[in-house]
Enzyme design. Structure first.
Site, PDB file in Angstrom:
ATOM      1  N   HIS A 116      -5.588  16.364 -12.966  1.00  0.00           N
ATOM      2  CA  HIS A 116      -5.480  16.960 -14.302  1.00  0.00           C
ATOM      3  C   HIS A 116      -6.522  16.265 -15.183  1.00  0.00           C
ATOM      4  CE1 HIS A 116      -3.570  17.584 -18.275  1.00  0.00           C
ATOM      5  NE2 HIS A 116      -2.864  18.559 -17.721  1.00  0.00           N
ATOM      6  N   ASP A 193      -0.371   9.283 -11.244  1.00  0.00           N
ATOM      7  CA  ASP A 193       0.006  10.220 -12.297  1.00  0.00           C
ATOM      8  C   ASP A 193       1.237  10.978 -11.801  1.00  0.00           C
ATOM      9  OD1 ASP A 193       0.357  12.500 -13.794  1.00  0.00           O
ATOM     10  OD2 ASP A 193      -1.753  13.066 -13.849  1.00  0.00           O
ATOM     11  N   GLN A 196       4.093  15.503 -12.620  1.00  0.00           N
ATOM     12  CA  GLN A 196       4.747  16.635 -11.952  1.00  0.00           C
ATOM     13  C   GLN A 196       5.748  16.189 -10.878  1.00  0.00           C
ATOM     14  OE1 GLN A 196       4.563  19.599 -12.990  1.00  0.00           O
ATOM     15  NE2 GLN A 196       2.822  19.409 -14.368  1.00  0.00           N
ATOM     16  N   LYS A 219       8.520  16.879 -19.235  1.00  0.00           N
ATOM     17  CA  LYS A 219       8.403  17.637 -17.991  1.00  0.00           C
ATOM     18  C   LYS A 219       9.595  17.380 -17.072  1.00  0.00           C
ATOM     19  CE  LYS A 219       3.351  17.604 -18.044  1.00  0.00           C
ATOM     20  NZ  LYS A 219       2.974  19.015 -18.300  1.00  0.00           N
ATOM     21  N   CYS A 357      -5.894  22.767 -17.119  1.00  0.00           N
ATOM     22  CA  CYS A 357      -6.478  21.427 -17.363  1.00  0.00           C
ATOM     23  C   CYS A 357      -6.990  20.812 -16.060  1.00  0.00           C
ATOM     24  CB  CYS A 357      -5.484  20.482 -18.031  1.00  0.00           C
ATOM     25  SG  CYS A 357      -4.928  21.045 -19.619  1.00  0.00           S
TER      26      CYS A 357
END
Ligand code: PLP
Length: 402
Positions: A116, A193, A196, A219, A357
């Site tokens: 991202h 990261d 998600q 999220k 993104c």
């Protein structure tokens, strides 16, 4: 579970809302909304500052949530949990402070082709600033990270590896534990990261052995504006502060400032206290539902969704690895994704379209953008059936058979 989410009482254009954009932000259960409202109604005050009852109470809730998060991601100590605005801020925090302290001319930072922008641009800025180079782990044709290349790319020059746990476009779950092992063999720290991943798959930072892990509350069924940076204390201690201000200090004179202990060294200013309360409620909610049932539900929807979309001629799906979360990216041939998105919106179906993104990944996939559906615990197979019907209608409309 759907009834836990008040937003689904809403109708959009007279139709029941079908929300397929949880990768962008999840909807919020009543528990989270109520916890935030209740904080403002009954306990609102600033944390770590007041000696009076309300402030002590707010501080207790705030710190108890830090401990809850520690447990949720299996970190060793609560001081390894830093509250930030979200994944983006967490990565910027590490990139800026790590870059300042450890990156110099000729060094390399390794990221992947499926990142991202939040896990590209901060590192690019560091590289520009320090005269370092950004290196990229390529994505294979089966839309996974090329591990052999990754191993080769980790060299003596590598200062840090930053990779996504789950791709927000492909849904691919990356073998971050394996990559961390490869990096650690060469004494290179790893940032993951987790935007998600958290709330969708079980995350255990001790098992992954990563040095930093970033995620966003919004999220994973929490509110916007709050997120977490996990950092191993050995690393957090070595890094300089990110922002200056209240809370992050021990002593200030005009000549010199001494900094506070972890995690407060990185928490300048008044934090999003209500957001932290909401995040705590979101963790309680996700824990109550259970990591396994959540994953099972998303997997079932993924399988059903992939089958439904594959059965529509002219639809092309990107990313069909077996190890995936509930994210499906696709295009309808000869139709711009935004046109598909607008058409579906007219049917009361919210999907995300565009580059997500991830412009470098779009280039790799050879498209300007995709349509993306992403599932939350509230989605159903019936909604996928409705999506299929709407997509068939869209195809007829755009391909001119109607
Ligand atoms: N990383 C990934 C993989 C994402 O999907 C996102 C958001 O979509 C981010 C980072 C940025 O998250 P936030 O906007 O919450 O900071």
């Amino acid at each position: 579970m759907r009834e836990d989410f008040p937003i689904f009482e809403r109708k959009i254009g007279g139709k029941k809302l079908i929300y397929f954009d949880s990768a962008s932000t999840t909807q919020k259960p009543k528990e989270v909304i109520d916890a935030v409202a209740s904080f403002y109604k009954t306990a609102n005050s600033n944390v770590h500052r007041g000696l009076y009852f309300l402030s002590r109470e707010a501080t207790e809730i705030f710190e108890a949530t830090r401990e809850k998060i520690r447990k949720f991601i299996s970190a060793e100590e609560a001081r390894e949990i830093v509250f930030v605005r979200g994944t983006t801020e967490a990565i910027n925090l590490v990139a800026t402070t790590f870059g300042k302290k450890f990156v110099k001319r000729g060094d390399e930072i390794l990221i992947s082709e499926m990142e991202h922008h939040s896990n590209i641009v901060p590192w690019q800025m560091v590289c520009q600033d320090r005269g370092a180079k950004l290196k990229i782990i390529p994505v294979t044709d089966s839309r996974e990270l090329n591990l052999q290349e990754a191993e080769k790319l980790i060299t003596k020059k590598t200062k840090l590896v930053a990779i996504t746990h789950v791709s927000n476009v492909l849904g691919t779950i990356n073998p971050v534990k394996e990559i961390t092992k490869l990096a650690h063999k060469k004494r290179v720290p790893v940032l993951v990261d987790g935007a998600q991943a958290v709330g969708h798959i079980k995350v255990d930072v001790r098992d992954l052995d990563c040095d930093f892990y970033a995620f966003s509350g919004h999220k994973m069924y929490g509110s916007t504006g709050i997120g977490v940076l996990f950092g191993k204390k050995e690393w957090l201690e070595k890094l300089p502060p990110y922002q200056g201000g209240g809370e992050m200090i021990k002593q200030v004179t005009f000549e010199k400032t001494t900094y506070n202990d972890l995690p407060y060294k990185f928490e300048a200013g008044t934090p999003d206290i209500a957001g932290v309360v909401g995040l705590g409620a979101a963790i309680d909610y996700v824990t109550k539902v259970g990591a396994d049932p959540i994953q099972r539900h998303e997997k079932e929807l993924l399988k059903y969704g992939q089958e439904a979309l594959s059965s529509i001629g002219g639809v092309k799906i990107f990313g069909r690895t077996r190890n995936k979360t509930g994210i499906i990216s696709f295009i309808l041939e000869r139709v711009h994704p935004h046109d598909v998105g607008t058409f579906l919106d007219g049917e009361g179906i919210a999907i995300r379209t565009g580059h997500h993104c991830c412009q470098p990944l779009m280039e790799r996939l050879g498209v300007v953008g995709t349509c993306r559906i992403s599932f939350g615990i509230y989605n159903t197979k019936q909604e996928i059936d409705k999506l299929k019907t709407a997509l068939l209608k869209a195809r007829d409309f755009f391909h001119g058979t109607n």
